[in-house]
Design a protein around this motif. Sequence first.
Motif, short mmCIF file in Angstrom:
data_model
loop_
_atom_site.label_atom_id
_atom_site.label_comp_id
_atom_site.label_asym_id
_atom_site.label_seq_id
_atom_site.Cartn_x
_atom_site.Cartn_y
_atom_site.Cartn_z
N PRO A 118 -12.25 -3.25 -1.70
CA PRO A 118 -11.48 -2.54 -2.74
C PRO A 118 -11.41 -0.86 -3.16
O PRO A 118 -9.95 -0.33 -2.52
N PHE A 119 -11.68 -0.53 -2.35
CA PHE A 119 -12.17 0.75 -1.79
C PHE A 119 -11.24 1.64 -0.98
O PHE A 119 -10.56 2.51 -0.24
N GLN A 120 -11.48 0.87 0.91
CA GLN A 120 -11.26 0.52 1.41
C GLN A 120 -9.49 0.92 1.52
O GLN A 120 -8.56 1.31 2.33
N LEU A 121 -8.96 -0.62 0.73
CA LEU A 121 -7.37 -0.80 0.00
C LEU A 121 -7.36 0.41 0.07
O LEU A 121 -5.45 0.88 0.00
N PHE A 122 -7.73 1.13 -1.18
CA PHE A 122 -7.27 2.75 -1.93
C PHE A 122 -7.70 3.87 -1.13
O PHE A 122 -6.34 4.38 -0.86
N VAL A 123 -8.22 4.15 0.37
CA VAL A 123 -8.27 4.31 0.99
C VAL A 123 -6.99 4.45 2.25
O VAL A 123 -6.19 5.29 2.14
N GLN A 124 -6.95 3.06 2.56
CA GLN A 124 -5.81 3.28 3.79
C GLN A 124 -4.35 3.22 2.71
O GLN A 124 -3.09 3.59 3.71
N SER A 125 -4.23 3.07 1.38
CA SER A 125 -3.16 2.94 0.63
C SER A 125 -2.55 5.07 0.54
O SER A 125 -2.02 5.53 0.78
N SER B 118 1.88 9.90 -9.99
CA SER B 118 1.21 10.07 -11.16
C SER B 118 -0.16 11.04 -11.13
O SER B 118 -0.02 11.71 -11.91
N LEU B 119 -0.72 10.95 -10.08
CA LEU B 119 -1.97 11.66 -10.36
C LEU B 119 -1.16 13.68 -10.38
O LEU B 119 -1.57 14.42 -11.33
N ASN C 177 0.63 -1.03 -0.24
CA ASN C 177 -0.27 -0.18 -0.16
C ASN C 177 1.04 1.22 -0.26
O ASN C 177 0.13 2.16 -0.14
N ILE C 178 1.86 1.22 0.87
CA ILE C 178 2.96 2.41 0.52
C ILE C 178 3.46 2.40 -0.83
O ILE C 178 3.71 3.22 -1.18
N ALA C 179 4.13 1.67 -1.02
CA ALA C 179 4.51 0.99 -2.52
C ALA C 179 3.95 2.00 -3.33
O ALA C 179 3.93 2.41 -3.95
N GLY C 180 2.57 1.49 -4.09
CA GLY C 180 1.84 1.35 -4.99
C GLY C 180 0.82 3.72 -4.17
O GLY C 180 0.75 3.71 -5.24
N GLY C 181 0.59 3.35 -3.44
CA GLY C 181 0.12 4.91 -2.85
C GLY C 181 0.56 5.80 -3.19
O GLY C 181 0.99 6.65 -3.58
N VAL D 179 -2.33 -1.70 -5.39
CA VAL D 179 -3.23 -1.10 -3.91
C VAL D 179 -4.02 -2.10 -4.11
O VAL D 179 -4.32 -3.14 -2.43
N ILE D 180 -5.21 -2.66 -4.70
CA ILE D 180 -6.04 -3.22 -4.35
C ILE D 180 -6.46 -4.40 -4.71
O ILE D 180 -8.15 -5.55 -5.12
N TYR D 181 -4.97 -5.03 -5.86
CA TYR D 181 -5.53 -6.41 -6.29
C TYR D 181 -6.43 -7.16 -5.20
O TYR D 181 -6.50 -8.79 -5.09
#
Length: 546
Positions: free
Chosen positions: A418-425, A287-288, A277-281, A396-398
Amino acid sequence: MTNYGFLIDQSKCIGCHACSTACKSENQVPVGVNRTWVKYVETGAYPDVRRRFQVTRCNHCANPPCVRICPVTAMYQRDDGIVEFDPSICIGCKSCMQACPYDSIYLDPETNTAAKCTFCAHRIDVGLEPACVVVCPEHAILAGDLNDPASEISRKLSTAQATVRKPEQGTGPKLFYINGNDWSLHPTAAGANESYMWADKITEQNTSTYELPVFPTSTKTSKSGAPLRNPQEQGRPMNGPIQIGGRVAEHMVQTAYNAQHKIQWHWELPSYIVTKNIAGGLFMLLSLGSMFNIFNFDSATFLATGFTAMVFMLITTILLIKDLSQPKRFLNILLRPQWKSWVARGAYIMVIFTAVAGLWWLLEGAAFLGWLPAQLIVGIRPVAAWIVFPFALGVVIYTAFLLGQAEGRDMWQNSLLPFQLFVQSTMVASGMFLLVNLLVSFPADLHTLLVTLFPASIAINLLLTLAGKFNSFASEVAMLAHREMTHGRFHNHYWWGGITLGHILPLVLFFAFSTLALPVTVVCTLVGLFFYEYAFVMAPQYIPNS
């Protein structure tokens, strides 16, 4: 086409364990694990007591979830319906064990690979019946072609009232029971004491045992006036289904004998969820920022943050390989992937992410050192961002889709995951961004964004986490797992670790002390998220499937 299945007449079973010992002998099954076993459940109160037996093994499902989740086709389904496995290519990821709703797969202690009942396929192929069928003295076990109306199993099924275990899972089990008893068929219906008939249960942290809540001490007395000696009075859990309010049934129900199965996923999985989550986030935010010009892009900022992400991606890879029982076969995921499996898909997502993100980082570094023209990297940057972002998001979400394939753990089947993993990231990545900012000077607009995003993502994740308490759960197993996480053996990990240390304390520190306590705030967030993920991963594994 041939379609093999089992039929077990529980009204004939005498609990002799001949099938279990024949299976061990025929297949050289090591001590401590079982391909088939007999479960004993006792019902009633003395002197009106009855013992019920249930022969348990692989259901050779028509729609086997263990086959879909296996990343290397080690678990596969033959054309005749038998679900087989190939120990020579198994990597020991243990995903198939989480996918099986019947607790039928175990880790072989000698080969460190998955194993289970194979329908004695080596005997079937030469025209013999499975060993358990041949040895049963009561002819309680039938095996044969379900598609052949002339076979004994088909003729028996056409007249008998048979049932299967957990039909709601949609696996199409082909292990049928005549006179199957609900207390035996439903794993959570009957509790178990600290001892079985012939042995004490193993209570180590890595075994799957489930204790029912202790109820208030009984004040009843026998006809002679002596107090009743029952599990309530001895301080042990009352045998029977979990009661949430109301009275416990007067009769007794207890599991007198069963096979124990070890819990297979431990601290490595929650750790790798945090690190990836840290690496992907981090790369998602980078990127954004480049894609939509959210903040001024600074090469020094990108290089420092990108390097941090790559370090955490390396840690993630080490954790994943360490969790395998056959780590030397890790490359099997890449060399012979089974594309329905999110274990294989996730491995490729992480490899591609590491490659494209690493290439972007190298190009930025080359431009920073003057090895490439600055105008060139300015033109490449938006293109690189659009390529990297979907793979960073996938990293992050897979895991949400992987856990969704683990059909033996209903609590993980959550559409909001998936949405919670995105927010955690977002939460841990923005926090890690702020830590890097202590060492590297960031553009002012980026710093302003981070100090808003960090507490906001913590607050949103806290709301998503607490919202789980108000869910209406899809199954009893999911509800019991959630109760085990929030009120059972993992309640300290959940409340004091995940909620207090990971969310409430960071918010208090951030708004009370601002940047003075920033390192402590971020560390609390990371450690607290690990504790939450640990409870989330471990709790469902303590709910029995057999």
